[in-house]
Each structure stands twice: as structure tokens, then as C-alpha cells.
Design an enzyme around this catalytic site. Sequence first.
Site, PDB file in Angstrom:
ATOM      1  N   ASP A 179      11.175   0.353  -3.374  1.00  0.00           N
ATOM      2  CA  ASP A 179      10.223   0.487  -1.676  1.00  0.00           C
ATOM      3  C   ASP A 179       8.856  -0.859  -1.806  1.00  0.00           C
ATOM      4  O   ASP A 179       8.079   0.086  -2.291  1.00  0.00           O
ATOM      5  CB  ASP A 179       9.402   2.280  -1.399  1.00  0.00           C
ATOM      6  CG  ASP A 179       9.442   3.159  -0.195  1.00  0.00           C
ATOM      7  OD1 ASP A 179       9.205   1.100   0.564  1.00  0.00           O
ATOM      8  OD2 ASP A 179       8.554   3.920  -0.280  1.00  0.00           O
ATOM      9  N   GLN A 199       2.676   7.837   1.641  1.00  0.00           N
ATOM     10  CA  GLN A 199       2.985   7.280   3.010  1.00  0.00           C
ATOM     11  C   GLN A 199       2.081   8.276   3.979  1.00  0.00           C
ATOM     12  O   GLN A 199       1.877   9.533   3.281  1.00  0.00           O
ATOM     13  CB  GLN A 199       4.553   7.929   3.143  1.00  0.00           C
ATOM     14  CG  GLN A 199       5.511   6.994   2.476  1.00  0.00           C
ATOM     15  CD  GLN A 199       5.657   6.116   2.911  1.00  0.00           C
ATOM     16  OE1 GLN A 199       4.907   5.309   3.557  1.00  0.00           O
ATOM     17  NE2 GLN A 199       7.120   5.135   2.079  1.00  0.00           N
ATOM     18  N   TYR A 242       8.158   0.082  -7.574  1.00  0.00           N
ATOM     19  CA  TYR A 242       7.572   0.423  -6.930  1.00  0.00           C
ATOM     20  C   TYR A 242       6.916   2.219  -6.379  1.00  0.00           C
ATOM     21  O   TYR A 242       6.962   2.020  -5.735  1.00  0.00           O
ATOM     22  CB  TYR A 242       7.485  -0.183  -5.544  1.00  0.00           C
ATOM     23  CG  TYR A 242       7.643  -1.681  -5.606  1.00  0.00           C
ATOM     24  CD1 TYR A 242       6.835  -2.603  -5.190  1.00  0.00           C
ATOM     25  CD2 TYR A 242       9.431  -2.087  -5.137  1.00  0.00           C
ATOM     26  CE1 TYR A 242       7.452  -3.926  -5.403  1.00  0.00           C
ATOM     27  CE2 TYR A 242       9.811  -3.298  -5.583  1.00  0.00           C
ATOM     28  CZ  TYR A 242       8.359  -4.608  -5.909  1.00  0.00           C
ATOM     29  OH  TYR A 242       8.653  -5.328  -5.821  1.00  0.00           O
ATOM     30  N   CYS A 255       9.777  -1.374   4.796  1.00  0.00           N
ATOM     31  CA  CYS A 255       8.779  -0.858   5.772  1.00  0.00           C
ATOM     32  C   CYS A 255       8.615  -2.076   7.588  1.00  0.00           C
ATOM     33  O   CYS A 255       7.819  -2.093   7.977  1.00  0.00           O
ATOM     34  CB  CYS A 255       7.435  -0.742   5.462  1.00  0.00           C
ATOM     35  SG  CYS A 255       6.403  -1.735   4.747  1.00  0.00           S
ATOM     36  N   GLU A 272       5.236   0.357 -12.031  1.00  0.00           N
ATOM     37  CA  GLU A 272       4.756  -0.011 -11.196  1.00  0.00           C
ATOM     38  C   GLU A 272       3.349  -0.362 -11.372  1.00  0.00           C
ATOM     39  O   GLU A 272       3.363  -0.063 -12.246  1.00  0.00           O
ATOM     40  CB  GLU A 272       3.856   1.991 -10.733  1.00  0.00           C
ATOM     41  CG  GLU A 272       2.913   2.369  -9.161  1.00  0.00           C
ATOM     42  CD  GLU A 272       2.712   0.936  -7.721  1.00  0.00           C
ATOM     43  OE1 GLU A 272       2.398  -0.285  -7.969  1.00  0.00           O
ATOM     44  OE2 GLU A 272       4.289   1.399  -7.600  1.00  0.00           O
TER      45      GLU A 272
END
Length: 461
Positions: free
Chosen positions: A390, A292, A321, A417, A342
Site C-alpha cells: 500500500d 486512512q 508500507y 492511491c 514500515e
Amino acid sequence: MSNKNKKGIPVEKNKTYEVKVTDLSHQGLGIAHIEGYPLFIENALPGEDLKIQITHVGKRMGYGDVLKILKKSPYRVEELEDVHFQSGTMPLQHLEYEQQLKFKQQQVKKLLSKVGGIEDVPVFETIGMDHPYGYRNKAQIPVREIEGKLTTGFYKKRSHDLIPIEDFVIQHPKIDQAIVRVRDILRKYKITAYDEKNHTGDIRHIIVRRGHFTGELMIVLVTNSFVFPHAQEIVTDIQKELPEVVSVIQNINSDKTNVILGKQAMVLFGQDYYVDQLMGHSFKISHQSFYQVNSEQTEKLYSVAVDYAQLTGDEIVVDAYSGIGTMTLSLAEKAKQVYGVEIVPQAIQNATTNAKDNKIENVIFEVADAGKWLVKKAKAGLKVDVVVVDPPRKGLAPEFIDAVLEIQPERMVYVSCNPNTLARDLKLLSEGGYTVRKVQPVDMFPQTYHVESVALLEKNL
């Protein structure tokens, strides 16, 4: 009497009009109407009277530029520089920060209602920053030739014309400084900038990543081929000029593409990672890893996510994720067992190392497509109590949602997001037997229209 043309449109390109701005679009553009025809205007705020010039006329909507502000909004702040509008790096720089936070809360509410049909869920006030500038810990800066000189900056919106910029305002000042120093070193050795039309030149991008809490710098030089003249002298100069640099990487991208990074890379100095801290853990971050970009706000975002997971120490948690494990490790401290899933192998390598370095043993990282992995584990009899997601901007794949509905966790924490895909996915999960309890927006990108949010869902009894 109507002034509509033959096509029924009441405005003409290049003509000037006086308008009142009534709203902001999701991209932070002011919205005005002439005879019901919507116009989108940059650097305009609700309540303002403007004189505008029409720049584009479409069937359903048009665009205009501000020529003069006739009546100013009380929430207008004097914008810093026009280049930040032109490049799209700070589209909300003219709006008072408190109002930016309200705008983002409203965006989430609006989309939950419009796209998700979700009305009566608390959407809390956006968690903001005390100092909403200089927050970015990563910069990806294109390199082009302007007037015979290797130049760094940012593209003009909707084009590949480079605008020279040295002070990006939202990047950490040390990053801005590093870009200029590296640019000057490249100029010293007469390194040629990438030419998109002819696919020639040495260097395409300079990427700088910085540890927010450690101050460590990583420099990534994205080159057009393996041949990089004066590489060793350049690295030596970078080390002299920027003693905080712990890693210099040459990433090779010889494709004709807009994608920034290529698949091959060489370490020119140090290792392919720098170190930063987050939520009390230390992380090794490689040049390809997702991390991030706003460290201060990430801690707030992840704290909300961990809080919403309501862990007591007995739960089996899946963090889909999971990236390099930044949130996974915080969940592991409060859960019985956490699976980090992931699809990027390098991220899982980083995550496994990070778990070891932080002496966290109740976490298993796996390289897999999260939806397929969930279905497989459910068939094998794994009971999952909490799923944390996420995902990227496109949201969850339908197969992933089906997998969640199949394994029926007690709770789901959705870190998003993109409020649009969040609303779409929450609708599907609601229809599948979950209730959305609350949503917390977090401002990860001040001065822009982007907003992150954390939603809590609970299984219906």
C-alpha cells in the site's frame, strides 16, 4: 478560415468563445477543443455547450472559465458553493455521484491500458458510499490573518491566499465544529496567526483528527516556535467546549516550509494518541501517524485486499508500507505469519502496541526500507507466499519490484492511491512473470477525482 494567431494558437486570452465539452480530464476538468486546440474548463461536464472566457493560453493547451451554460448535462447537480472549486476541495461536486463512480472506473481502465499496456483485465465498478459527504476523519487547516482577525479556511488553488471556510462539506461535521471552536478560543486569547512572508506569528495550522467509531477527538496546534502564549488556558477552554477531546498536542514547526508538521511535539493534554476501530480491531493513532481519512471506505478497501490475498492459514505474508498495522492485523487473523514493514519508527511503535492490544501474536513489525528488507530476507532463505503493498502516491521503488521478482511470492495484492503509478508498476511486474487478474476501484474521496484500487497479481506457472 482559420483564426490562428502567429504562434498557430486559435484562441486569445480574455476573449470569449462558445465550445462543446467532449470529455473529462483525470483532474475532473471539462475538455473542449477549438480547431484541435485543447481547452480545460472547471465546472464543465461532457455534452455541455458553454460560453467561456480564456484565462490562460499555453503552447499546447489553454484554460477557460464558464461564463454561461448554454446546454446543461443531465448529470449535473447544482454545485454547493464556488469556494469548493476555488480551493480544490470538491472538484467533482457538480457531477452526479453515480457518474463520479463511473468516471473513476474509466480512469483506472484508461491508465492501465495507456500506461501499463494492460487491456483484458476486469476492472470492476467502483465501490461507492451511500452518503458521499462528511466522510473525512482528519482536517489540516491553515491559520492566517484576514482583516486583522485570526481566520481558518483553505488556500485558493495554486496560491497561498486563504479563503475563509467553516463548512467543508466532506469533513465530518464534528470536525468542522471543532475547528471553529478552537479558532474562537485562539481569538479570545489574542493568539497571532502565522505570517508566511515575515515568518512571524504564533499558530500555523489547526489539525483535528476524529475516531469514526469512537467519536474521540485529537487537536494538534502547529506553532511557529516553542513559545505558545496562554497554552494552559487554551487547553482548559478546549476541554470545556469540546468534551470529546482526549488529546491536545503542540507540534512545533519553526522552518520556512510548506510541510505542515514539525519534528518536535509536546503533549498539552491527554496522551499522543486517540483510539479508533477498524475491521474489528482497535487502534491507537498518534498525531504523526498515517491513517486512512475515510474510515467507512477503508473497511471496504481492506476487505477486498484481504479477500484477494486468499489466505488459508498456512501462508507467510509480508505487508509492506504497513503503517500502524491497520491492514496487517486483518491479514494476521487469516495467515500463519505476517511481517509488517514500515520506514517510519513511530508508526512501528504504534503498530506493535496495536498488535498487543488486539492480542494478535503471529505478526512481527520491523522498521526498514521494504525493498532492502525483502532482498535481505530472501537471501536469508525466507519463503514468502503473499506480498501486500500500500505505497504512497509515487508507487513502488524499482528496487522493491526487483526484490518481489527475486523472492517470487505466489500472489501479490497491490493497494494503490494513484492509478498512474499503479499502471506503471503492474507493467513491470507483468514483464517480470506475473499476471494481473483483476482490479477493484474504491471511492475513498467522493467529490474529488482521486481513486484507490486493489489489484491482484498471480505468479505465472
